[in-house]
Structure formats: structure tokens, C-alpha cells
Design a protein around this motif. Structure first.
Motif, PDB file in Angstrom:
ATOM      1  N   GLU A  54       0.804  -1.216   0.000  1.00 13.40           N
ATOM      2  CA  GLU A  54       0.000   0.000   0.000  1.00 13.40           C
ATOM      3  C   GLU A  54       0.840   1.271   0.000  1.00 13.40           C
ATOM      4  OE1 GLU A  54      -0.705  -2.664   1.877  1.00 13.40           O
ATOM      5  OE2 GLU A  54      -2.651  -3.290   1.082  1.00 13.40           O
ATOM      6  N   SER A  78      -8.946   1.514   4.873  1.00 15.65           N
ATOM      7  CA  SER A  78      -7.888   1.349   5.873  1.00 15.65           C
ATOM      8  C   SER A  78      -6.518   1.187   5.227  1.00 15.65           C
ATOM      9  CB  SER A  78      -8.191   0.139   6.768  1.00 15.65           C
ATOM     10  OG  SER A  78      -8.332  -1.042   5.986  1.00 15.65           O
ATOM     11  N   PHE A  79      -6.484   0.676   3.993  1.00 14.05           N
ATOM     12  CA  PHE A  79      -5.223   0.467   3.297  1.00 14.05           C
ATOM     13  C   PHE A  79      -4.870   1.635   2.381  1.00 14.05           C
ATOM     14  CE2 PHE A  79      -6.682  -4.223   3.350  1.00 14.05           C
ATOM     15  CZ  PHE A  79      -6.345  -4.335   4.686  1.00 14.05           C
ATOM     16  N   GLU A  82      -4.980   5.064   5.937  1.00 12.78           N
ATOM     17  CA  GLU A  82      -4.308   4.859   7.220  1.00 12.78           C
ATOM     18  C   GLU A  82      -2.937   4.204   7.066  1.00 12.78           C
ATOM     19  OE1 GLU A  82      -8.214   4.479  10.108  1.00 12.78           O
ATOM     20  OE2 GLU A  82      -7.282   2.643   9.359  1.00 12.78           O
ATOM     21  N   ARG A  83      -2.876   3.069   6.391  1.00 15.95           N
ATOM     22  CA  ARG A  83      -1.599   2.349   6.320  1.00 15.95           C
ATOM     23  C   ARG A  83      -0.521   3.159   5.590  1.00 15.95           C
ATOM     24  NH1 ARG A  83      -1.820  -3.857   4.776  1.00 15.95           N
ATOM     25  NH2 ARG A  83      -2.723  -3.848   6.875  1.00 15.95           N
ATOM     26  N   ARG A 115     -10.519  -5.536  12.751  1.00 16.05           N
ATOM     27  CA  ARG A 115     -10.110  -4.137  12.907  1.00 16.05           C
ATOM     28  C   ARG A 115      -9.197  -3.666  11.779  1.00 16.05           C
ATOM     29  NH1 ARG A 115     -12.460   0.241  14.996  1.00 16.05           N
ATOM     30  NH2 ARG A 115     -11.010   1.657  16.042  1.00 16.05           N
ATOM     31  N   THR A 116      -8.415  -4.548  11.198  1.00 17.81           N
ATOM     32  CA  THR A 116      -7.511  -4.130  10.122  1.00 17.81           C
ATOM     33  C   THR A 116      -8.267  -3.609   8.906  1.00 17.81           C
ATOM     34  OG1 THR A 116      -7.450  -6.393   9.247  1.00 17.81           O
ATOM     35  CG2 THR A 116      -5.690  -5.746  10.773  1.00 17.81           C
ATOM     36  N   HIS A 117      -9.523  -3.999   8.767  1.00 18.64           N
ATOM     37  CA  HIS A 117     -10.309  -3.606   7.607  1.00 18.64           C
ATOM     38  C   HIS A 117     -11.345  -2.524   7.941  1.00 18.64           C
ATOM     39  CE1 HIS A 117      -8.453  -7.196   6.042  1.00 18.64           C
ATOM     40  NE2 HIS A 117      -9.036  -7.051   4.878  1.00 18.64           N
ATOM     41  N   GLN A 118     -11.217  -1.912   9.099  1.00 18.12           N
ATOM     42  CA  GLN A 118     -12.142  -0.861   9.503  1.00 18.12           C
ATOM     43  C   GLN A 118     -11.421   0.486   9.517  1.00 18.12           C
ATOM     44  OE1 GLN A 118     -13.892  -2.028  13.251  1.00 18.12           O
ATOM     45  NE2 GLN A 118     -14.516  -4.027  12.470  1.00 18.12           N
ATOM     46  N   GLU A 271     -13.657   0.590  20.243  1.00 15.00           N
ATOM     47  CA  GLU A 271     -13.683  -0.469  19.239  1.00 15.00           C
ATOM     48  C   GLU A 271     -14.734  -1.515  19.584  1.00 15.00           C
ATOM     49  OE1 GLU A 271     -10.803  -4.093  17.623  1.00 15.00           O
ATOM     50  OE2 GLU A 271      -9.927  -2.438  18.782  1.00 15.00           O
TER      51      GLU A 271
END
Length: 303
Positions: A54, A78-79, A82-83, A115-118, A271
Motif C-alpha cells: 500500500e 484502511s489500506f 491509514e496504512r 479491525r484491520t479492515h475498519q 472499538e
């Protein structure tokens, strides 16, 4: 009747735009690559899949922009924000490189991914940077119109936030302007993107003005001021499909010389450590019609 999702509409329209405009390119990181297979065969130098990288996704887009192309960059929110935020800040913002970021997944569409996909904080994060236009369409037709507008633009960095949640009816989009859908005297409710239907249902029978926002940055300060001027109390409710309070500072700035109250509705900071579906997350955050009505009623009663 067209029943495609915002993401499906995006991939179809972006492929068409590649055929129409040689300035455009699409940069991917695996997500949705299968949907651009035909476009990649037709335009092998302008459809680039960097793999699950990413940071490279945004870096490549920045390089393309500096050569004169207008890249459309796509993956889950999120990618995308954020990432690779450092690359968004430096390779796009610091280099004054122009690009169109188009996300899917919204705050919790891919709830089963954990959570990684939110990404409920994506727009709040972009708010730390200067010069971004942010569109939050509420219907596939709006997504198409805003994408075409963004792709045709110059001198802009644009974020288009797509979601699975959609309103039943598309509204005419005027980038940068809030639309007045209902007028009242007891306060102003600003509904953003896919939360419009729930907001209209929640405010049925109440004496409030309802504004609709499919573009949230720039924030339509003049539109909010005009709506508040028609009320007996400057009470403002922001109903946003991402982190609650994201637009409070913009509303406060718009009303800096007007005594007012603001109720921010949106996803909570806490969360939710459950999977479920995006619909269940909407309800859990109080963003369904019943939850919105309960919170608005309480807010106005306390006024």
C-alpha cells in the motif's frame, strides 16, 4: 432498475474513463484488480497493480502525477489512507502531486475482516493535511457523478469514500454545497452520504431543517450559516458515517460568531470487538433511524 453497488459502479466508470481520457491511470493493490482486467489489457501502461504494497501504491501514484498523469488510486479505506499515510502526506501533499483516491469498505463494511479492515478515522486523518476535497456519496449515481467530476479536475487532491450502505434515491450532487431537503425552526441536522435515509426517517414529524452533504470538504460553512439563521435556536446535529465529531471544528468555525450547540453523531471511538455485518455495526453505533431519533430528541429536549 439499477442495483449495482458504489464499488461496482466505480470500477465500471473508471474503466470507461480510461478509454476516454489518456491523462488518467488506475493504480491498484490487488483489491478490485479482477474488475479492471479488461481495462488492463486495453491500457497496460495505465493500469498498474503493485501487489499488497500500500505504501508503494501511493508512491507510484505520486510519481505518475508528477509526469502529468491523473492517477485514480483504489483499495479499502484502511489500506488507502491509514496504512500509507506517510506517503499520502509526502508523496502527494508535500510534492503537490494531484491524485484521486477512491476507497471502498468505509468504516466497517468489511466487518468480518476485523479491525484491520475498519477505517472510521480516515477523514479525520486527512483533515490533518491541507488541500483535500472529500466526497462521501450516498448512492451509486452520486458516486459516478462525483468520480467523473474528480477525474476531470486539475489542481486538486480528491478522496472519494464509497460504502456498501446506500440511500434508496440519488440526489443531485453539487460538489461543495449542502442541499436543503427539509426546513424547520427547531434546529439543523446535517446528514452525510449514506446516512441520509436513516436521518430523514429519524426526523420525520420534527421541526428541523435537514441538510444533505455528499461533499464534506470543503465544508459548506455558508450553507450551514444560512440554515441556522432560519432557526429559533442554533442547535446543530452532525450525522456522519465515520468517527463522531470529525466535522465539529468545521461547524464551530462556520458559527464562530453565533452562540450554538453541536451534537456529533457517528462511529464511537471505542472499538466494537465483534464481527457481524455492517448493518449490525450501524445499529450498534446508534446510526440507524431509531438511534438517531433517540439522540436528536434528547439533544433538543435539553436545549
Amino acid at each position: 432498475m439499477n442495483t449495482d453497488t458504489m464499488r461496482e459502479r466505480f470500477t465500471r466508470v473508471a474503466s470507461e474513463l480510461l478509454d476516454e481520457d489518456p491523462r488518467l491511470a488506475v493504480v491498484l493493490a490487488v483489491i478490485s484488480a479482477d474488475r479492471f482486467a479488461r481495462a488492463a489489457r486495453a491500457h497496460p501502461h495505465r493500469v498498474v497493480d503493485v501487489g499488497i504494497r500500500e505504501q508503494l501504491l501511493v508512491g507510484v501514484a505520486g510519481g505518475m502525477a508528477l509526469t502529468g498523469l491523473r492517477p485514480i488510486v483504489h483499495t479499502f479505506a484502511s489500506f488507502l489512507v491509514e496504512r500509507p499515510f506517510e506517503q499520502v502526506k509526502l508523496d502527494l501533499g508535500h510534492q503537490a502531486a494531484e491524485a484521486v483516491l477512491v476507497s471502498s469498505g468505509a468504516s466497517y463494511d468489511v466487518a468480518s475482516g476485523g479491525r484491520t479492515h475498519q477505517a472510521p478515522g480516515d477523514i479525520a486523518l486527512l483533515d490533518t493535511l491541507d488541500g483535500w476535497t472529500v466526497h462521501v456519496p450516498g448512492h451509486p449515481d452520486e458516486a459516478e457523478a462525483l468520480l467523473r467530476h474528480a477525474a476531470a479536475g486539475t489542481g486538486t487532491r480528491v478522496y472519494v469514500r464509497l460504502s456498501e450502505q446506500s440511500n434508496g434515491t440519488a440526489r443531485p450532487v453539487g460538489p461543495g454545497r449542502f442541499q436543503v431537503l427539509r426546513e424547520g425552526r427547531a434546529g439543523v441536522v446535517v446528514a452525510v452520504g449514506p446516512l441520509l435515509d436513516a436521518t430523514l426517517e429519524a426526523t420525520r414529524g420534527t421541526d428541523v431543517t435537514v441538510l444533505y452533504a455528499s461533499t464534506v470538504r470543503p465544508f459548506d460553512a455558508a450553507g450551514l450559516r444560512a440554515a441556522v439563521a432560519g432557526t429559533t435556536a442554533a442547535d446543530v446535529v452532525l450525522v456522519e458515517p465515520y468517527l463522531a465529531g470529525t466535522s465539529v471544528s468545521f461547524a464551530a468555525d462556520a458559527l464562530r460568531d453565533v452562540p450554538h450547540r453541536v451534537l456529533p453523531l457517528g462511529t464511537a471511538r471505542e472499538e466494537l470487538r465483534r464481527y457481524g455485518t455492517w448493518r449490525e455495526h450501524v445499529a450498534a453505533h446508534g446510526l440507524d433511524a431509531a438511534g438517531i431519533r433517540r439522540q436528536i430528541d434528547g439533544f433538543l429536549a435539553r436545549g
